[in-house]
Motif scaffolding. Structure first.
Motif, PDB file in Angstrom:
ATOM      1  N   SER A  79      22.048  46.887  -2.854  1.00  0.00           N
ATOM      2  CA  SER A  79      22.565  47.480  -4.095  1.00  0.00           C
ATOM      3  C   SER A  79      24.052  47.804  -3.955  1.00  0.00           C
ATOM      4  O   SER A  79      24.845  47.578  -4.876  1.00  0.00           O
ATOM      5  N   ALA A  80      24.425  48.342  -2.792  1.00  0.00           N
ATOM      6  CA  ALA A  80      25.835  48.660  -2.551  1.00  0.00           C
ATOM      7  C   ALA A  80      26.671  47.390  -2.488  1.00  0.00           C
ATOM      8  O   ALA A  80      27.788  47.339  -3.027  1.00  0.00           O
ATOM      9  N   ALA A  81      26.135  46.348  -1.842  1.00  0.00           N
ATOM     10  CA  ALA A  81      26.852  45.074  -1.760  1.00  0.00           C
ATOM     11  C   ALA A  81      27.041  44.472  -3.147  1.00  0.00           C
ATOM     12  O   ALA A  81      28.119  43.944  -3.471  1.00  0.00           O
ATOM     13  N   ARG A  82      25.994  44.551  -3.968  1.00  0.00           N
ATOM     14  CA  ARG A  82      26.105  44.025  -5.341  1.00  0.00           C
ATOM     15  C   ARG A  82      27.194  44.770  -6.112  1.00  0.00           C
ATOM     16  O   ARG A  82      28.004  44.149  -6.820  1.00  0.00           O
ATOM     17  N   ALA A  83      27.245  46.077  -5.974  1.00  0.00           N
ATOM     18  CA  ALA A  83      28.264  46.868  -6.671  1.00  0.00           C
ATOM     19  C   ALA A  83      29.670  46.496  -6.187  1.00  0.00           C
ATOM     20  O   ALA A  83      30.610  46.395  -6.992  1.00  0.00           O
ATOM     21  N   SER A  84      29.821  46.270  -4.890  1.00  0.00           N
ATOM     22  CA  SER A  84      31.125  45.891  -4.340  1.00  0.00           C
ATOM     23  C   SER A  84      31.583  44.541  -4.900  1.00  0.00           C
ATOM     24  O   SER A  84      32.744  44.374  -5.309  1.00  0.00           O
ATOM     25  N   LEU A  85      30.674  43.578  -4.913  1.00  0.00           N
ATOM     26  CA  LEU A  85      31.027  42.238  -5.403  1.00  0.00           C
ATOM     27  C   LEU A  85      31.284  42.244  -6.902  1.00  0.00           C
ATOM     28  O   LEU A  85      32.177  41.535  -7.393  1.00  0.00           O
ATOM     29  N   GLU A  86      30.535  43.025  -7.630  1.00  0.00           N
ATOM     30  CA  GLU A  86      30.766  43.136  -9.069  1.00  0.00           C
ATOM     31  C   GLU A  86      32.125  43.778  -9.347  1.00  0.00           C
ATOM     32  O   GLU A  86      32.794  43.422 -10.318  1.00  0.00           O
ATOM     33  N   TRP A  87      32.531  44.703  -8.493  1.00  0.00           N
ATOM     34  CA  TRP A  87      33.856  45.317  -8.645  1.00  0.00           C
ATOM     35  C   TRP A  87      34.943  44.264  -8.462  1.00  0.00           C
ATOM     36  O   TRP A  87      35.905  44.214  -9.231  1.00  0.00           O
ATOM     37  N   PRO A  91      40.013  38.310 -10.273  1.00  0.00           N
ATOM     38  CA  PRO A  91      40.890  37.847  -9.188  1.00  0.00           C
ATOM     39  C   PRO A  91      41.254  36.371  -9.333  1.00  0.00           C
ATOM     40  O   PRO A  91      40.799  35.689 -10.256  1.00  0.00           O
ATOM     41  N   VAL A  92      42.039  35.884  -8.395  1.00  0.00           N
ATOM     42  CA  VAL A  92      42.418  34.467  -8.380  1.00  0.00           C
ATOM     43  C   VAL A  92      41.145  33.633  -8.197  1.00  0.00           C
ATOM     44  O   VAL A  92      40.135  34.122  -7.673  1.00  0.00           O
ATOM     45  N   PRO A  93      41.172  32.350  -8.615  1.00  0.00           N
ATOM     46  CA  PRO A  93      39.957  31.518  -8.587  1.00  0.00           C
ATOM     47  C   PRO A  93      39.249  31.478  -7.240  1.00  0.00           C
ATOM     48  O   PRO A  93      38.017  31.491  -7.186  1.00  0.00           O
ATOM     49  N   GLU A  94      40.006  31.432  -6.146  1.00  0.00           N
ATOM     50  CA  GLU A  94      39.370  31.339  -4.830  1.00  0.00           C
ATOM     51  C   GLU A  94      38.524  32.580  -4.533  1.00  0.00           C
ATOM     52  O   GLU A  94      37.386  32.477  -4.064  1.00  0.00           O
ATOM     53  N   ILE A  95      39.081  33.749  -4.829  1.00  0.00           N
ATOM     54  CA  ILE A  95      38.333  34.989  -4.590  1.00  0.00           C
ATOM     55  C   ILE A  95      37.175  35.106  -5.570  1.00  0.00           C
ATOM     56  O   ILE A  95      36.078  35.552  -5.215  1.00  0.00           O
ATOM     57  N   GLN A  96      37.396  34.687  -6.811  1.00  0.00           N
ATOM     58  CA  GLN A  96      36.332  34.742  -7.814  1.00  0.00           C
ATOM     59  C   GLN A  96      35.137  33.890  -7.384  1.00  0.00           C
ATOM     60  O   GLN A  96      33.978  34.317  -7.502  1.00  0.00           O
ATOM     61  N   THR A  97      35.415  32.698  -6.874  1.00  0.00           N
ATOM     62  CA  THR A  97      34.328  31.811  -6.427  1.00  0.00           C
ATOM     63  C   THR A  97      33.583  32.412  -5.245  1.00  0.00           C
ATOM     64  O   THR A  97      32.341  32.434  -5.222  1.00  0.00           O
ATOM     65  N   THR A  98      34.323  32.901  -4.273  1.00  0.00           N
ATOM     66  CA  THR A  98      33.692  33.502  -3.092  1.00  0.00           C
ATOM     67  C   THR A  98      32.822  34.690  -3.481  1.00  0.00           C
ATOM     68  O   THR A  98      31.667  34.807  -3.039  1.00  0.00           O
ATOM     69  N   ALA A  99      33.358  35.569  -4.319  1.00  0.00           N
ATOM     70  CA  ALA A  99      32.603  36.754  -4.730  1.00  0.00           C
ATOM     71  C   ALA A  99      31.375  36.368  -5.545  1.00  0.00           C
ATOM     72  O   ALA A  99      30.308  36.975  -5.398  1.00  0.00           O
ATOM     73  N   SER A 100      31.498  35.362  -6.393  1.00  0.00           N
ATOM     74  CA  SER A 100      30.379  34.938  -7.238  1.00  0.00           C
ATOM     75  C   SER A 100      29.241  34.363  -6.404  1.00  0.00           C
ATOM     76  O   SER A 100      28.066  34.664  -6.640  1.00  0.00           O
ATOM     77  N   LEU A 116      27.613  37.138  -4.500  1.00  0.00           N
ATOM     78  CA  LEU A 116      26.798  37.946  -5.415  1.00  0.00           C
ATOM     79  C   LEU A 116      25.502  37.213  -5.739  1.00  0.00           C
ATOM     80  O   LEU A 116      24.433  37.833  -5.836  1.00  0.00           O
ATOM     81  N   ALA A 117      25.576  35.903  -5.904  1.00  0.00           N
ATOM     82  CA  ALA A 117      24.373  35.107  -6.168  1.00  0.00           C
ATOM     83  C   ALA A 117      23.359  35.272  -5.040  1.00  0.00           C
ATOM     84  O   ALA A 117      22.156  35.465  -5.279  1.00  0.00           O
ATOM     85  N   ARG A 118      23.828  35.224  -3.813  1.00  0.00           N
ATOM     86  CA  ARG A 118      22.925  35.363  -2.668  1.00  0.00           C
ATOM     87  C   ARG A 118      22.308  36.757  -2.611  1.00  0.00           C
ATOM     88  O   ARG A 118      21.136  36.917  -2.272  1.00  0.00           O
ATOM     89  N   VAL A 119      23.120  37.764  -2.945  1.00  0.00           N
ATOM     90  CA  VAL A 119      22.602  39.133  -2.946  1.00  0.00           C
ATOM     91  C   VAL A 119      21.530  39.292  -4.018  1.00  0.00           C
ATOM     92  O   VAL A 119      20.461  39.879  -3.770  1.00  0.00           O
ATOM     93  N   LEU A 120      21.800  38.773  -5.203  1.00  0.00           N
ATOM     94  CA  LEU A 120      20.837  38.876  -6.304  1.00  0.00           C
ATOM     95  C   LEU A 120      19.518  38.187  -5.955  1.00  0.00           C
ATOM     96  O   LEU A 120      18.435  38.699  -6.247  1.00  0.00           O
ATOM     97  N   LEU A 121      19.602  37.027  -5.320  1.00  0.00           N
ATOM     98  CA  LEU A 121      18.381  36.313  -4.937  1.00  0.00           C
ATOM     99  C   LEU A 121      17.642  37.035  -3.819  1.00  0.00           C
ATOM    100  O   LEU A 121      16.407  36.982  -3.745  1.00  0.00           O
ATOM    101  N   SER A 122      18.395  37.703  -2.955  1.00  0.00           N
ATOM    102  CA  SER A 122      17.752  38.481  -1.893  1.00  0.00           C
ATOM    103  C   SER A 122      17.031  39.691  -2.474  1.00  0.00           C
ATOM    104  O   SER A 122      15.991  40.107  -1.953  1.00  0.00           O
ATOM    105  N   GLU A 123      17.578  40.237  -3.543  1.00  0.00           N
ATOM    106  CA  GLU A 123      16.951  41.388  -4.188  1.00  0.00           C
ATOM    107  C   GLU A 123      15.648  40.987  -4.874  1.00  0.00           C
ATOM    108  O   GLU A 123      14.645  41.697  -4.790  1.00  0.00           O
TER     109      GLU A 123
END
Length: 242
Positions: A119-127, A133-142, A145-152
């Motif tokens: 839950s904390a990781a999801r909040a960090s990535l959503e922030w 951010p720039v496209p590279e950071i946006q892709t990495t964070a997305s 976040l996808a992996r965290v959501l699937l793990s949840e």
């Protein structure tokens, strides 16, 4: 044009007022104010970047050389975690628009995942994503976040697909994004689409000269599964022939 002192600027304005009147002087005064304001803004920007960079360096200094060279997030001591949390909080509060804040928060999210704080990781990535951010950071964070959501929950599969489908990722990120899509399709029970996504990820990795054995492993594991529907077959009955 530059002037050596404020006194010279004032004297120049007095002479212009006498020679050309109020309109000309006002126009020049506004121009000088705009130039001065822009220079001040530039100075503050440089100062802000330097301060954010210094804070981020503090985060790196918290880790040992061995930890920094690890591909995955190494275990941190409680003291290191406290320092990381403090640095990330400072960057987010005071320098939210900087890339240093985004990178630091991405690192924090990795640590939170390792500590099973999803839950904390999801909040960090959503922030991070909320900062646009720039496209590279946006892709990495997305993708993270996808992996965290699937793990949840596997029930987040459609949400993950919706997010990744609208992601404007570059060619160099295609393998990573398609792999995450394959995971989402698999969570939804769509093995055909999952296989297509994994295949596309493997092909993209090979085209870019990347060695991604985990991608091939995902594809091989999927191919080794029995055909869809066989899992529910009554094992006490022999398979039908013909």
């Amino acid at each position: 044009m530059s002037y050596q002192s404020d006194e010279e600027q004032v004297e120049l304005l007095k002479n212009l007022w006498k020679d050309y009147g109020q309109p000309a002087v006002l126009g020049i005064a506004i121009t000088l104010a705009a130039v001065s304001g822009y220079k001040y803004w530039q100075k503050m920007q440089h100062q802000t970047i330097a301060e954010a960079s210094s804070l981020y360096q503090n985060l790196l200094d918290t880790l040992s050389v061995e930890q920094q060279n690890q591909f995955s997030v190494p275990p941190l001591s409680e003291e290191q975690k406290a320092t990381v949390n403090h640095v990330v909080s400072s960057l987010k509060n005071d320098y939210a628009d900087s890339q240093y804040a985004a990178y630091a928060t991405l690192f924090l999210a990795q640590q939170q995942v390792q500590d099973n704080q999803l839950s904390a990781a999801r909040a960090s990535l959503e922030w991070v994503l909320a900062q646009k951010p720039v496209p590279e950071i946006q892709t990495t964070a997305s993708v993270r976040l996808a992996r965290v959501l699937l793990s949840e929950s596997s029930g987040n599969g459609q949400q993950v697909l919706d997010m990744l489908t609208t992601l404007n990722a570059g060619k160099s990120y295609e393998a990573t994004v398609e792999s995450a899509k394959g995971d989402a399709y698999l969570a939804l029970g769509d093995r055909k689409q999952a296989e297509m996504a994994y295949r596309k990820a493997v092909d993209s990795a090979q085209e870019n000269g990347l060695n991604r054995p985990l991608l091939q492993l995902k594809l091989d594991d999927l191919a080794s599964l029995p055909p869809a529907g066989d899992e529910k077959r009554d094992e006490t009955q022999p398979p039908q022939e013909g």
